[in-house]
Design an enzyme around this catalytic site. Structure first.
Site, PDB file in Angstrom:
ATOM      1  CB  CYS A  40      -0.915   0.012   1.221  1.00 53.37           C
ATOM      2  SG  CYS A  40       0.000  -0.018   2.762  1.00 53.37           S
ATOM      3  CG  ASP A  42      -0.275   3.132   4.141  1.00 54.81           C
ATOM      4  OD1 ASP A  42      -0.297   3.967   3.231  1.00 54.81           O
ATOM      5  OD2 ASP A  42      -1.284   2.589   4.595  1.00 54.81           O
ATOM      6  CB  CYS A 109      -2.704  -1.746   9.070  1.00 60.86           C
ATOM      7  SG  CYS A 109      -3.680  -1.954   7.570  1.00 60.86           S
TER       8      CYS A 109
HETATM    9 FE1  FES Z   1      -1.363   0.354   4.349  1.00 56.85          FE
HETATM   10 FE2  FES Z   1      -3.047  -0.085   6.253  1.00 56.85          FE
HETATM   11  S1  FES Z   1      -3.463  -0.085   4.159  1.00 56.85           S
HETATM   12  S2  FES Z   1      -0.920   0.067   6.412  1.00 56.85           S
END
Ligand code: FES
Length: 132
Positions: A40, A42, A109
């Protein structure tokens, strides 16, 4: 009523997402660690102040989804005041449990938080080899 509110998140997740604890940077941190999720994109960074093998202060910055922010917030609360060994043993399950659960597709996550803490501890031990 189900314990899950909107979008499958528990009230506790929503509360930590809205009011994350320990957000920010520690300028004179003893250790810094980052972790990213390649899927993702992140990213989370953890800053630690360490005294006598104990985490005396912790802050985080997370550029990520709501579950990542809530997990980061909860993780900082769970390891604050703990020994380095206890912090190293923090599991993604413990974070999820403390949040009253995460939706299964959001379990990954919480891994950002455990990996960032792990990276920060590695950073600390590399700077203080005698303390590991
Ligand atoms: Fe990337 Fe939650 S979707 S850490």
């Amino acid at each position: 009523m189900s314990q899950y509110g909107s979008m499958g998140y528990t009230e506790k997740v929503m509360e930590h997402f809205r009011n994350p604890r320990n957000v920010g940077e520690i300028k004179d941190a003893d250790a810094v660690g980052s972790a990213g999720n390649p899927v993702c994109g992140d990213l989370m960074t953890i800053f630690l102040k360490i005294k006598d093998k104990r985490i005396v202060d912790i802050k985080f910055m997370t550029f990520g989804c709501g579950a990542a922010i809530a997990s980061s917030s909860m993780a900082t609360e769970l390891v604050k005041g703990k020994t380095l060994e206890e912090a190293a043993n923090l599991s993604k399950q413990a974070i999820a449990d403390a949040l009253d659960g995460l939706p299964p597709i959001k379990m990954h996550c919480s891994v950002l938080a455990t990996e960032a803490i792990e990276a920060a501890l590695k950073d600390y031990y590399s700077k203080h080899p005698s303390k590991s």
